[in-house]
Design an enzyme around this catalytic site. Structure first.
Site, PDB file in Angstrom:
ATOM      1  N   GLU A   3       3.225  -6.454  25.842  1.00 14.25           N
ATOM      2  CA  GLU A   3       2.154  -7.007  26.682  1.00 14.25           C
ATOM      3  C   GLU A   3       1.861  -8.388  26.129  1.00 14.25           C
ATOM      4  O   GLU A   3       1.229  -8.517  25.076  1.00 14.25           O
ATOM      5  CB  GLU A   3       0.891  -6.135  26.582  1.00 14.25           C
ATOM      6  N   LYS A  61      -1.687  -1.136  14.070  1.00  7.63           N
ATOM      7  CA  LYS A  61      -2.000  -2.269  13.182  1.00  7.63           C
ATOM      8  C   LYS A  61      -2.962  -3.219  13.889  1.00  7.63           C
ATOM      9  O   LYS A  61      -2.691  -3.707  14.962  1.00  7.63           O
ATOM     10  CB  LYS A  61      -0.752  -3.034  12.757  1.00  7.63           C
ATOM     11  N   GLU A  75      -0.011 -21.464  27.298  1.00  8.70           N
ATOM     12  CA  GLU A  75      -1.286 -20.737  27.195  1.00  8.70           C
ATOM     13  C   GLU A  75      -2.168 -21.419  26.147  1.00  8.70           C
ATOM     14  O   GLU A  75      -1.733 -21.627  25.013  1.00  8.70           O
ATOM     15  CB  GLU A  75      -0.974 -19.297  26.773  1.00  8.70           C
ATOM     16  N   CYS A  78      -5.712 -12.748  27.919  1.00  4.48           N
ATOM     17  CA  CYS A  78      -4.363 -12.964  28.438  1.00  4.48           C
ATOM     18  C   CYS A  78      -4.383 -13.167  29.950  1.00  4.48           C
ATOM     19  O   CYS A  78      -3.515 -13.821  30.503  1.00  4.48           O
ATOM     20  CB  CYS A  78      -3.482 -11.788  28.068  1.00  4.48           C
TER      21      CYS A  78
END
Ligand code: NAD
Length: 477
Positions: free
Chosen positions: A244, A169, A374, A278
């Site tokens: 992840e 996806k 983040e 990331c």
């Protein structure tokens, strides 16, 4: 050359098709804010059909000799090579520096081939009267990476190499390159049902995470969504999950570092993909004895940027993915202005598109939200430190543990600090986006569960089975 028309449909059973109820979502160009395409949304009926096709195809795919599965994957790699420019253009339409960041599929394939011995299993004669074997077999139907927008076509080819069939996806923020790859999968001659590509938002991802016939799911995205995927997996069929997730990666710059190399590397680490990575080095800890020089030179390098369309060669800073994300970055910048000292940037570029100026904060308290969460934008916080142990403690004082970097010429310090840092990857005298395709990648702590790539990539997409054979050890004649 600009892409004029995009593939916007789902790819199921080797055919592109619309959503079952013709539902779509609007995608806009982050450089111009103009409408780009209407993308199909995979609804429950579509997800169920994709899973059924994958289930039907899986036994025959797993039964093929491994060389034949590898031949299909190699053909796909050739086609991905052939279409690399087009794929990069399509990715770049959505991404900061997409044209320079798409992974070479061949590297992944090489790693997969190197990993073959690890899927062979073991044998044992240690128990008298018994021969024991352990073999590795595919899970069945796997849900691939409910992808984030910054790695739009990373496909878990290792899952397919292992004999699983796959449902991928794409991100609702970057669905174009994955949708285009459907054409290449069909051209590569994969049997129908081996790889399906769906588009849609969180609701489509949730349908995969809770599907009773998907046996493993690999998710790449935020910690928040990672938790939801793990919860949905546990609440449905306890499917195997690998995650992840995000990062807040520290970079430690010691007094003996070669600043001519460290400064451009630290700048590139947070400028790459406009900070939407990331592994971006978003917290820098620099020794107080060199901090003045470091900050002065860092600002020169990081401040020299050209924002614009990532397809233009002169662009060094692309847009933030969408309106929601750019607003989020601006909110974090406002927090930074309250909690610390804005040293550079801190504004949204006044032009069409979702651009943020490279931003540097100093004097930010360790527990400020912008030092802990983040941001996913070109925003970096520079701290100073006195002692090595203090830098390590502050670098590790985070729920994340994806990536960390060290700059020093002292080998002992490099190894000592690498060992002490709580991160899945530590780089020495280099920074993000440095990664290895032949070694495992993944996060410690809240940055994830499990590993990807590396020579064991295929093994991670297999289940282990123990077979015990009784042997009559009495000699008859
Ligand atoms: P996100 O979590 O918002 O979305 C990721 C994907 O999850 C999207 O495809 C989305 O449609 C889907 N999704 C949303 N809700 C869902 C649900 N309830 N169930 C299942 N799927 C759902 O992340 P993002 O903002 O698109 O991506 C950025 C994040 O990804 C950052 O945190 C970044 O650090 C992380 N990331 C991690 C890695 C890594 O390898 N560790 C790589 C790239 C990005």
């Amino acid at each position: 050359m600009r892409p004029h028309c995009h593939e916007t449909r789902l790819f199921i059973d080797n055919q592109h098709c619309s959503s079952s109820k013709e539902e779509t979502f609007r995608l806009c160009n982050p450089c111009t804010e103009e409408h780009l395409a209407d993308i199909a949304i995979a609804l429950k009926e579509d997800v169920d059909r994709a899973v059924e096709c994958a289930q039907k195809a899986q036994p025959a795919w797993a039964a093929l000799p491994v060389q034949q599965r590898a031949a299909h994957l190699n053909r796909l790699a050739d086609l991905l090579d052939r279409e690399a420019t087009k794929i990069n253009e399509v990715s770049s339409t959505r991404l900061g520096e997409g044209a320079r960041t798409t992974a070479d599929p061949r590297i992944q394939l090489d790693a997969i081939c190197m990993g073959k011995p690890s899927v062979l299993g073991e044998s044992s004669l240690l128990t008298p009267g018994q021969v024991g074997l352990s073999v590795r077999q595919p899970f069945g139907v796997c849900g691939d990476a409910i992808l984030p927008w910054n790695v739009p076509i990373t496909m878990q080819l290792a899952a397919v190499a292992a004999g699983n069939t796959l449902i991928l996806k794409s991100s609702e923020k970057a669905p174009l390159s994955a949708a285009f790859v459907g054409h290449l999968i069909a051209e590569a001659g994969f049997p129908p049902g081996v790889i399906q590509i769906l588009s849609g938002g969180g609701a489509t991802g949730k349908l995969l995470a809770e599907h009773m016939h998907i046996r493993k799911i690999s998710f790449t995205g935020s910690v928040r969504t990672g938790r939801l995927v793990a919860q949905a997996a546990a609440a449905s069929n306890l499917k195997n999950v690998s995650l992840e997730l995000g990062g807040k990666s520290p970079t430690l710059v010691f007094p003996d570092a070669d600043l001519r190399k460290a400064i451009p590397a630290c700048s590139q680490s947070i400028q790459f993909n406009s900070g939407q990575a990331c592994i971006a080095g978003s917290r820098i800890y620099v020794h107080e004895s060199i901090s003045h020089e470091f900050i002065k030179e860092f600002k020169k390098v990081f401040g020299t940027y050209q924002h614009g369309d990532p397809l233009d060669k002169s662009t060094t800073l692309g847009p933030i993915a969408d309106e929601i994300q750019v607003k989020k970055v601006v909110e974090y910048i406002e927090i930074g202005k309250r909690d610390g000292k804005l040293e550079m940037g801190g504004v949204r570029v006044e032009s069409k598109g979702f651009f943020i100026e490279p931003t540097v904060f100093l004097n930010v308290p360790d527990h400020s939200k912008i030092n802990v969460e983040e941001i996913f934008g070109p925003v970096v916080i520079i701290h100073t430190f006195k002692h090595e142990h203090e830098a390590i403690k502050r670098a590790n004082d985070t729920e994340y543990g994806l990536y960390a970097s060290i700059f020093t010429r002292d080998v002992d310090r490099a190894l000592r600090v690498s060992k002490a840092l709580e991160a899945g990857t530590v780089t020495v005298n280099t920074a993000a986006p440095t990664v290895s395709q032949e070694l495992p990648f993944g996060g410690w702590k809240g940055s994830g569960m499990g590993r990807e790539v590396g020579i064991d990539a295929v093994k991670r997409w297999t289940e282990e089975k123990t077979i015990l054979i009784k042997v009559d050890e009495k000699h008859e004649c």
